[in-house]
Design a protein around this motif. Structure first.
Motif, PDB file in Angstrom:
ATOM      1  N   ASP A   1      47.420  72.914  35.970  1.00 12.46           N
ATOM      2  CA  ASP A   1      46.062  73.392  36.275  1.00 12.46           C
ATOM      3  C   ASP A   1      45.097  72.876  35.207  1.00 12.46           C
ATOM      4  O   ASP A   1      45.516  72.220  34.244  1.00 12.46           O
TER       5      ASP A   1
ATOM      6  N   ILE B   1      41.444  74.272  33.003  1.00 15.19           N
ATOM      7  CA  ILE B   1      40.465  75.349  32.811  1.00 15.19           C
ATOM      8  C   ILE B   1      39.244  74.787  32.098  1.00 15.19           C
ATOM      9  O   ILE B   1      39.339  73.785  31.375  1.00 15.19           O
TER      10      ILE B   1
ATOM     11  N   ILE C   1      36.457  75.235  29.330  1.00 15.30           N
ATOM     12  CA  ILE C   1      36.060  75.990  28.130  1.00 15.30           C
ATOM     13  C   ILE C   1      34.772  75.353  27.626  1.00 15.30           C
ATOM     14  O   ILE C   1      34.787  74.227  27.130  1.00 15.30           O
TER      15      ILE C   1
ATOM     16  N   ALA D   1      45.977  72.770  31.556  1.00 17.16           N
ATOM     17  CA  ALA D   1      46.596  74.093  31.473  1.00 17.16           C
ATOM     18  C   ALA D   1      47.863  74.129  32.321  1.00 17.16           C
ATOM     19  O   ALA D   1      48.062  73.258  33.168  1.00 17.16           O
ATOM     20  N   VAL D   2      48.690  75.103  32.033  1.00 12.99           N
ATOM     21  CA  VAL D   2      49.898  75.296  32.855  1.00 12.99           C
ATOM     22  C   VAL D   2      49.944  76.732  33.337  1.00 12.99           C
ATOM     23  O   VAL D   2      49.430  77.641  32.670  1.00 12.99           O
ATOM     24  N   ILE D   3      50.572  76.884  34.487  1.00 13.31           N
ATOM     25  CA  ILE D   3      50.750  78.235  35.013  1.00 13.31           C
ATOM     26  C   ILE D   3      52.023  78.793  34.407  1.00 13.31           C
ATOM     27  O   ILE D   3      53.082  78.164  34.465  1.00 13.31           O
ATOM     28  N   ARG D   4      51.901  79.948  33.806  1.00 10.55           N
ATOM     29  CA  ARG D   4      53.066  80.590  33.185  1.00 10.55           C
ATOM     30  C   ARG D   4      53.541  81.715  34.084  1.00 10.55           C
ATOM     31  O   ARG D   4      52.797  82.645  34.369  1.00 10.55           O
TER      32      ARG D   4
ATOM     33  N   LEU E   1      39.978  82.621  25.013  1.00 11.55           N
ATOM     34  CA  LEU E   1      39.371  81.480  25.706  1.00 11.55           C
ATOM     35  C   LEU E   1      40.389  80.695  26.532  1.00 11.55           C
ATOM     36  O   LEU E   1      40.050  80.124  27.558  1.00 11.55           O
ATOM     37  N   TYR E   2      41.624  80.673  26.037  1.00 15.94           N
ATOM     38  CA  TYR E   2      42.627  79.827  26.685  1.00 15.94           C
ATOM     39  C   TYR E   2      43.354  80.500  27.845  1.00 15.94           C
ATOM     40  O   TYR E   2      44.112  79.851  28.546  1.00 15.94           O
ATOM     41  N   GLN E   3      43.172  81.809  27.998  1.00 17.05           N
ATOM     42  CA  GLN E   3      43.915  82.509  29.046  1.00 17.05           C
ATOM     43  C   GLN E   3      43.035  82.781  30.262  1.00 17.05           C
ATOM     44  O   GLN E   3      41.882  83.181  30.126  1.00 17.05           O
ATOM     45  N   ARG E   4      43.606  82.544  31.424  1.00 14.91           N
ATOM     46  CA  ARG E   4      42.947  82.879  32.691  1.00 14.91           C
ATOM     47  C   ARG E   4      44.004  83.468  33.621  1.00 14.91           C
ATOM     48  O   ARG E   4      45.197  83.311  33.381  1.00 14.91           O
TER      49      ARG E   4
ATOM     50  N   VAL F   1      47.209  81.467  33.672  1.00 18.21           N
ATOM     51  CA  VAL F   1      47.007  80.033  33.413  1.00 18.21           C
ATOM     52  C   VAL F   1      46.684  79.908  31.928  1.00 18.21           C
ATOM     53  O   VAL F   1      45.798  80.586  31.412  1.00 18.21           O
ATOM     54  N   LEU F   2      47.434  79.054  31.267  1.00 18.05           N
ATOM     55  CA  LEU F   2      47.327  78.954  29.812  1.00 18.05           C
ATOM     56  C   LEU F   2      46.854  77.559  29.424  1.00 18.05           C
ATOM     57  O   LEU F   2      47.522  76.571  29.750  1.00 18.05           O
TER      58      LEU F   2
END
Lengths: 457, 451
Positions: free
Chosen positions: A441, A443, A445, A452-455, B432-435, B446-447
């Motif tokens: 993914d 994101i 900022i 980004a990665v989905i965890r 900021l990095y977490q969604r 999402v990290l």
């Protein structure tokens, strides 16, 4: 920066099965070339079997030469598979995905090649079965206290475990191939895919099997090279061998050379099969950083091994270090080893531009494996060749053409097997790449887009 | 692969402003319980110092427990910042809530340096015996070991300071004392300042990493192995460092649990942090056995009389009680509990295992240091010809053990009064990095993974 390109599932399927369904001409040329060398190697083994170990350069008191050096080297290469696949899978490192299959396959082929070396070294190779613990017909048992007997058992356990590991990971890809082929190929891939249809239950079982096998293989992976190290470490009479650090030192050295080997293979495969969209700069960058850490850990262990040889100032230990550093030709080999194994490549990996350059990474990783082969040579030969009392004859070791041919053929054999595998099975895991796409993914900022990665919990 | 368990992803919810306000408030306000514990620890420290005074000038045999306590404190507290350093290098987000708590242990390094001075004076001369300083002067261990430890302390403090500058600025701006203004050194949060801070953290982190490994090397070999003639064990320094990493993780798990349970930081320290640490904790526990076994099997198989005596001394002879406790606590129980996922996801259970491993680590240091300091005949011996009897702790030894461990905790608690134990800027960055988003029918986290 990451240089990935968005690919659809169909594009992934088509590109990664291309090497199987439409083989390029240079595949045939390369495979043929390696096959000729392998054939020459088999001829050399035949001559050795017929004429005996006198055809080699081994002489009293150097009883272990090129074959055992090569054995330890290929065992080392085989360590990359589990290192990259199992550990990175458990650590959920996303960048592992394109590298795992090639690493696992390299493990199996390197192990098989390694296993051949002690058999060739036996001279009477048809009697290799003597290591197995049974006594009917012979009336004697092998000495199970000997590390030389532990070796084949550890090695065969690792070989079986690694093969199973690859097979489980290949099942979804077999299903893709089954669906894209007809006739005999369809039948074979259908049988290998074991009815895989991609149901939720099948995916879950496949994932659980992968995780369990990863966890089970890790101790085996550590034990194999540890046991190989004890072939040396348990010997009291040979200086520089009886040292407690040998097991982890061999393991970290194996990882150093194995990861370098995987990078070499990945870069060559990328070039051969045009896998530019799958093996990208970010992958070799990550592998390069891993290699940097491993190389420094290896240097630390090497320093400890070297220093503790001098620590108690036993004459025999000091003599071996003296041979390494000051006696020709050992000092030349030592310099070559330390420069190619560490001093040239490792500082280069500090630079991001080097880590992201395919030609430079190919060059440095080949250097590492030249160095690591020489390291094993230095560990074995000077220690055995040291002059000591009560030996009636002194010989030195110089490799014979037969040994050179066989050792060269082992390299050709591994490359040839990798190419043959790539002809029949996908060397980049198709399902893993697709899963990576789903879990990927971006994101926002501020004004910047961040990968980004989905965890999953 | 996905599972069918539907639950919300554990995303850090506090807004950046709230984080700053909350952490500063917690740093400034300390209740009577805190001061009560500080008082008790201070009394115990005084008792420990009295015990140390009683032991100074004694023969080396009597100083084994003091050496073991120093090694234990060095192992646990000075290796603890490595948890932050290593996982900052690998860019793991889960380390953010414990990064400062980990780096804060660098302050305890000052305490360790102070208690190291008498031990260094007590270290026997190297004349007539082998050390790792092969051809160097007989004062080499004394000078170089002190230099290494002092450099490590300075590097650790530098690491702590550079990691805390933005937070010092926050404290300065929220009406903190003048000391924060000095510590913040004009920090305004410009792009250049952030870049500089990142570079500084990377360099100091790398130096700390290398420094701690080599300090383990010199401490372990100079203060135990080289005191036993014929103990030539090349894996021993690495074992010491590895068991240090295991103990550091135990220290951090315990600290994280205390902060979460009693410090009011439950929202900050998620389960993921415990879970991630526990997996590495499991790996280090297995490696504990592997490194011990590599040394043991080589000596045991060799059957040389000197090596058998060394095995007797540190494993199966006079300190078998300490070895059995260390073996069970650091390896057997730890591994067989940590392999279970439900345990790895339970902070209370993890804290209990961490405490057990710390106890095991202490006994491990007893078997290694008390045994080696009990060997009195060092001169011109190339092999250990006899195994000395067990040295049991006497009253001054117990005072030293309790007092010095209390002193280390006291220093940490006092430092946490000055420096926020939770990194404000790291937690704000994590926010900021977490969604969260939907993946098919499941809500997932999402990290962000910056380069």
């Amino acid at each position: 920066m990451q240089d990935r390109k968005a690919l659809t599932d169909k594009q992934i399927n088509d590109t990664l099965t291309n090497s199987i369904l439409r083989t390029p001409l240079h595949w045939y040329i390369l495979t043929g070339f390696f096959a000729v060398i392998v054939l020459m190697g088999f001829v050399a083994v035949g001559i050795l079997a017929n004429r005996g170990l006198g055809m080699t350069g081994m002489n009293r008191p150097v009883y272990w030469g090129f074959f055992i050096t090569n054995f330890v080297f290929w065992i080392g290469i085989s360590h990359a598979g589990v290192m990259l696949s199992a550990i990175l899978r458990l650590a959920q490192a996303e960048w592992r995905r394109p590298a795992t299959r090639a690493a696992e396959v390299l493990t199996v082929f390197a192990l098989g090649t390694a296993a051949m070396m002690p058999i060739v070294h036996l001279g009477r190779m048809w009697r290799f079965y003597w290591v197995f613990p049974y006594d009917w017909a012979r009336g004697i048992w092998p000495d199970i206290r000997s590390p030389l007997v532990w070796d084949p058992h550890a090695l065969s356990t690792y070989l079986i475990g690694s093969s199973l590991f690859i097979f489980v990971a290949l099942i979804p890809d077999f299903a893709v191939l089954r669906d894209k082929t007809t006739g005999m190929a369809h039948q074979i891939y259908g049988a290998l895919s074991m009815g895989f249809r991609g149901s939720v239950r099948q995916w879950r079982l496949q994932a659980i099997a992968g995780i369990i096998l990863s966890a089970l293989l890790l101790p085996v992976f550590v034990s194999v090279h540890s046991i190989v190290s004890w072939d040396f470490g348990m010997a009291m009479a040979i200086p520089a061998w009886h040292t407690t650090i040998f097991a982890p030192y061999f393991v970290i050295g194996a990882v150093h050379s194995g990861v370098a080997g995987v990078i070499t293979v990945l870069i060559l495969l990328r070039w051969l099969f045009r896998w530019d969209d799958f093996i990208r700069r970010e992958h070799i960058d990550a592998l390069g950083r891993l290699l940097f850490v491993v190389a420094n850990a290896w240097l630390f262990f090497f320093a400890l091994e070297f220093m503790f040889g001098l620590y108690h100032q036993e004459g025999t230990e000091v003599v071996v270090r003296d041979l390494w550093l000051f006696q020709t030709p050992w000092n030349v080999i030592f310099l070559l080893f330390i420069f190619t194994g560490y001093i040239i490549p490792v500082p280069m990996w500090l630079f991001r531009s080097v880590r992201r350059s395919f030609p430079l990474m190919l060059f440095t990783t080949i250097l590492v494996n030249i160095g690591m082969w020489l390291e094993r040579f230095l560990l074995i030969i000077p220690s055995m060749g040291r002059k000591h009392s009560f030996t009636f004859v002194w010989g030195d070791f110089a490799p014979s053409p037969i040994e050179l041919m066989i050792v060269t053929a082992t390299f050709a054999l591994v490359f040839m097997l990798m190419l043959l595998f790539a002809k029949a099975f996908p060397l980049i895991p198709i399902f893993d790449i697709k899963e990576g796409n789903v879990l990927r993914d971006e994101i926002q900022i501020g004004r910047r887009t961040v990968q980004a990665v989905i965890r999953e919990e | 692969m996905s599972t069918n368990h539907h639950h919300e992803p554990n995303i850090f919810q506090l807004e950046p402003v709230e984080v700053t306000r909350d952490v500063i408030a917690r740093t400034r306000s300390r209740g009577s319980r805190y001061w009560g514990i500080v008082g008790v620890l201070a009394v115990l420290l005084v008792i420990g110092l009295i015990g140390l005074g009683m032991r100074l000038g004694s023969e080396t045999t009597k100083l084994g427990y003091y050496a073991a306590t120093f090694s234990f404190l060095f192992t646990t507290t000075q290796t603890a910042p490595l948890v932050s350093v290593a996982f900052r290098m690998t860019k793991n987000h889960w380390r953010r809530p414990i990064a400062r708590a980990s780096e804060l242990f660098a302050v305890v390094g000052l305490f360790n340096l102070l208690i190291f001075i008498p031990l260094m004076i007590a270290l026997p001369s190297t004349e007539g015996r082998w050390t790792i300083w092969i051809q160097a002067a007989s004062w080499s261990p004394h000078v170089f070991d002190t230099m290494m430890l002092a450099s490590l302390v300075v590097c650790g403090l530098g690491l702590l300071w550079s990691g805390a500058i933005p937070d010092f600025a926050s404290l300065r701006d929220k009406g903190g004392s003048k000391i924060y203004s000095k510590l913040a050194m004009g920090w305004q949060g410009t792009v250049r300042q952030w870049k500089m801070q990142r570079v500084l953290l990377s360099f100091l982190g790398a130096f700390y990493f290398i420094g701690i490994i080599w300090t383990h090397y010199v401490i372990s070999s100079d203060f135990s192995m080289s005191l036993v003639p014929g103990w030539v064990d090349s894996i021993y320094p690495t074992f010491h460092a590895l068991s240090g990493l295991q103990a550091a993780l135990a220290t951090m798990l315990l600290t994280a649990y205390v902060l979460r349970r009693f410090g009011g930081y439950k929202e900050y320290i998620p389960m993921e942090t415990f879970w991630a640490m526990s997996k590495i904790f499991l790996a280090t526990s297995m490696l504990w056995f592997y490194f011990w076994w590599s040394a043991f099997i080589t000596y045991w198989y060799g059957r040389q009389i000197g090596e058998q005596h060394v095995l007797q001394l540190i494993n199966f002879g006079p300190y078998i009680y300490a070895f059995v406790i260390a073996f069970l606590f650091c390896f057997v129980f730890a591994v067989f509990m940590l392999i279970w996922n439900p345990i790895r996801k339970n902070p209370g259970a993890l804290a209990s295992i961490a405490l057990m491993v710390l106890i095991g680590c202490f006994f491990d240091r007893v078997r290694l240091f008390v045994s080696s300091w009990s060997v009195s005949d060092l001169r011109d011996q190339h092999h250990l010809h006899y195994v000395p009897d067990t040295v049991l702790p006497e009253a001054p030894d117990i005072m030293i053990i309790v007092g010095l461990i209390s002193g280390a905790i006291l220093v940490y608690m006092l430092a946490s009064r000055l420096i926020p134990v939770m990194s404000i800027w790291e937690m704000r960055e994590l926010r900021l990095y977490q969604r969260s988003r939907m993946l098919v029918r499941k809500k997932v986290m999402v990290l962000g993974k910056p380069e």
